[in-house]
Scaffold this motif. Sequence first.
Motif, mmCIF file in Angstrom:
data_model
loop_
_atom_site.group_PDB
_atom_site.id
_atom_site.type_symbol
_atom_site.label_atom_id
_atom_site.label_comp_id
_atom_site.label_asym_id
_atom_site.label_seq_id
_atom_site.Cartn_x
_atom_site.Cartn_y
_atom_site.Cartn_z
ATOM 1 N N UNK A 179 -42.352 -10.643 -22.972
ATOM 2 C CA UNK A 179 -42.746 -11.997 -22.593
ATOM 3 C C UNK A 179 -43.902 -12.014 -21.616
ATOM 4 N N UNK A 180 -43.886 -11.074 -20.662
ATOM 5 C CA UNK A 180 -44.954 -11.022 -19.657
ATOM 6 C C UNK A 180 -46.296 -10.694 -20.295
ATOM 7 N N UNK A 181 -46.307 -9.749 -21.243
ATOM 8 C CA UNK A 181 -47.577 -9.390 -21.876
ATOM 9 C C UNK A 181 -48.070 -10.510 -22.781
ATOM 10 N N UNK A 182 -47.170 -11.161 -23.506
ATOM 11 C CA UNK A 182 -47.571 -12.298 -24.342
ATOM 12 C C UNK A 182 -48.197 -13.396 -23.490
ATOM 13 N N UNK A 184 -46.867 -6.982 -33.167
ATOM 14 C CA UNK A 184 -47.790 -5.955 -32.655
ATOM 15 C C UNK A 184 -47.565 -5.742 -31.160
ATOM 16 N N UNK A 185 -47.368 -6.846 -30.442
ATOM 17 C CA UNK A 185 -47.114 -6.756 -28.992
ATOM 18 C C UNK A 185 -45.763 -6.097 -28.737
ATOM 19 N N UNK A 199 -52.019 -15.066 -23.455
ATOM 20 C CA UNK A 199 -52.153 -16.490 -23.753
ATOM 21 C C UNK A 199 -51.358 -16.937 -24.955
ATOM 22 N N UNK A 200 -50.328 -16.157 -25.316
ATOM 23 C CA UNK A 200 -49.503 -16.517 -26.477
ATOM 24 C C UNK A 200 -48.128 -16.948 -26.000
ATOM 25 N N UNK A 201 -47.703 -18.127 -26.393
ATOM 26 C CA UNK A 201 -46.418 -18.669 -25.946
ATOM 27 C C UNK A 201 -45.263 -17.960 -26.643
ATOM 28 N N UNK A 202 -44.174 -17.765 -25.902
ATOM 29 C CA UNK A 202 -42.948 -17.219 -26.486
ATOM 30 C C UNK A 202 -42.091 -18.363 -26.992
ATOM 31 N N UNK A 203 -41.570 -18.196 -28.201
ATOM 32 C CA UNK A 203 -40.709 -19.217 -28.797
ATOM 33 C C UNK A 203 -39.362 -18.588 -29.120
ATOM 34 N N UNK A 204 -38.282 -19.266 -28.720
ATOM 35 C CA UNK A 204 -36.944 -18.745 -28.953
ATOM 36 C C UNK A 204 -36.115 -19.754 -29.743
ATOM 37 N N UNK A 205 -35.274 -19.244 -30.617
ATOM 38 C CA UNK A 205 -34.299 -20.062 -31.339
ATOM 39 C C UNK A 205 -32.934 -19.416 -31.133
ATOM 40 N N UNK A 206 -32.019 -20.143 -30.496
ATOM 41 C CA UNK A 206 -30.683 -19.613 -30.197
ATOM 42 C C UNK A 206 -30.756 -18.254 -29.499
ATOM 43 N N UNK A 247 -33.927 -2.010 -24.179
ATOM 44 C CA UNK A 247 -34.546 -3.284 -24.531
ATOM 45 C C UNK A 247 -35.906 -3.401 -23.865
ATOM 46 N N UNK A 248 -36.327 -4.664 -23.642
ATOM 47 C CA UNK A 248 -37.630 -4.885 -23.017
ATOM 48 C C UNK A 248 -38.131 -6.301 -23.186
ATOM 49 N N UNK A 249 -37.204 -7.253 -23.360
ATOM 50 C CA UNK A 249 -37.598 -8.648 -23.565
ATOM 51 C C UNK A 249 -38.491 -9.219 -22.485
#
Length: 298
Positions: free
Chosen positions: A73-76, A98-99, A80-87, A67-69
């Motif tokens: 998230x750290x690179x995003x 791309x990231x 300056x790009x927010x991480x968005x999660x659903x469930x 994996x590598x979540x």
Amino acid sequence: MSLPAERARNIARVLIEALPYIRRFAGKTMVIKYGGNAMVEERLKDGFARDVVMMKLVGLNPVVVHGGGPQIGALLERLGKASEFVDGMRVTDSETMDVVEMVLGGLVNKEIVNLINRHGGAAVGLTGKDGDMIHARKMMLRRDAPELSAPEIIDLGHVGEVDSIDAGVVNMLVGGDFIPVIAPIGVGVDGFSYNINADLVAGKVAEVLQAEKLILLTNTPGLMDADDCLIREIGAARVDAMIMDGTIHGGMLPKVRCALEAMQSGVAAAHILDGRVEHALLLDLFTDEGIGTKIQRR
């Protein structure tokens, strides 16, 4: 300088205890899902790489899916790009994908390959795009709620499921005494790349390879019962019951479900191990007590 007698006896006992397991598993394929703390802490990363190299040297065929979540998230965040999660699943637009490809297929994958090679192995990094290995389909999240008149269908973007796996390139590498290290990125019939849960990819790879074991490294001791006690061995029927009564829930659910599906398709057993324990793989495979939870078909 000679070893102290007691230490020498302990080393001999460990080697003798490992011998029947080495003999039993020689030539067998072990699919390992690598993630959690074992991918973050330097001591655990080194231990994991040494374990995989040892497995190969004594005749087993390890195949790593990672994996590598947190790294994504750290690179995003740095971009300056927010991480968005659903469930619990990352919403993945084209820019985020791309990231994901850069982190999983590049930074993380090559770091794991380098670690294994540095400790004497011969690892080769892949994504599902290599050799047309992982065929994906787009995942649409269905959400049911009492207040809704109809189920809500949520588009997560470039999040996928495994449609099929062509393991030709993996078999070629294993046959050449290499250690495949696979990033969970697939391609759909639409030509787009899809980010796929690494547990699901590991389970499907284990199915296709008819692996002896599917080993899932986690940040928990293993499967816990209702009293929060570790379950050492468990059959599929009891696992189903624990899912139904809610004992198994949250992030453990996809791990357990992919394990059950793999065993239904011929994988002999699945192991859920605590990746926070140094040398967890060797302790589970080559000792009488083992660690974590072993799930069996019975």
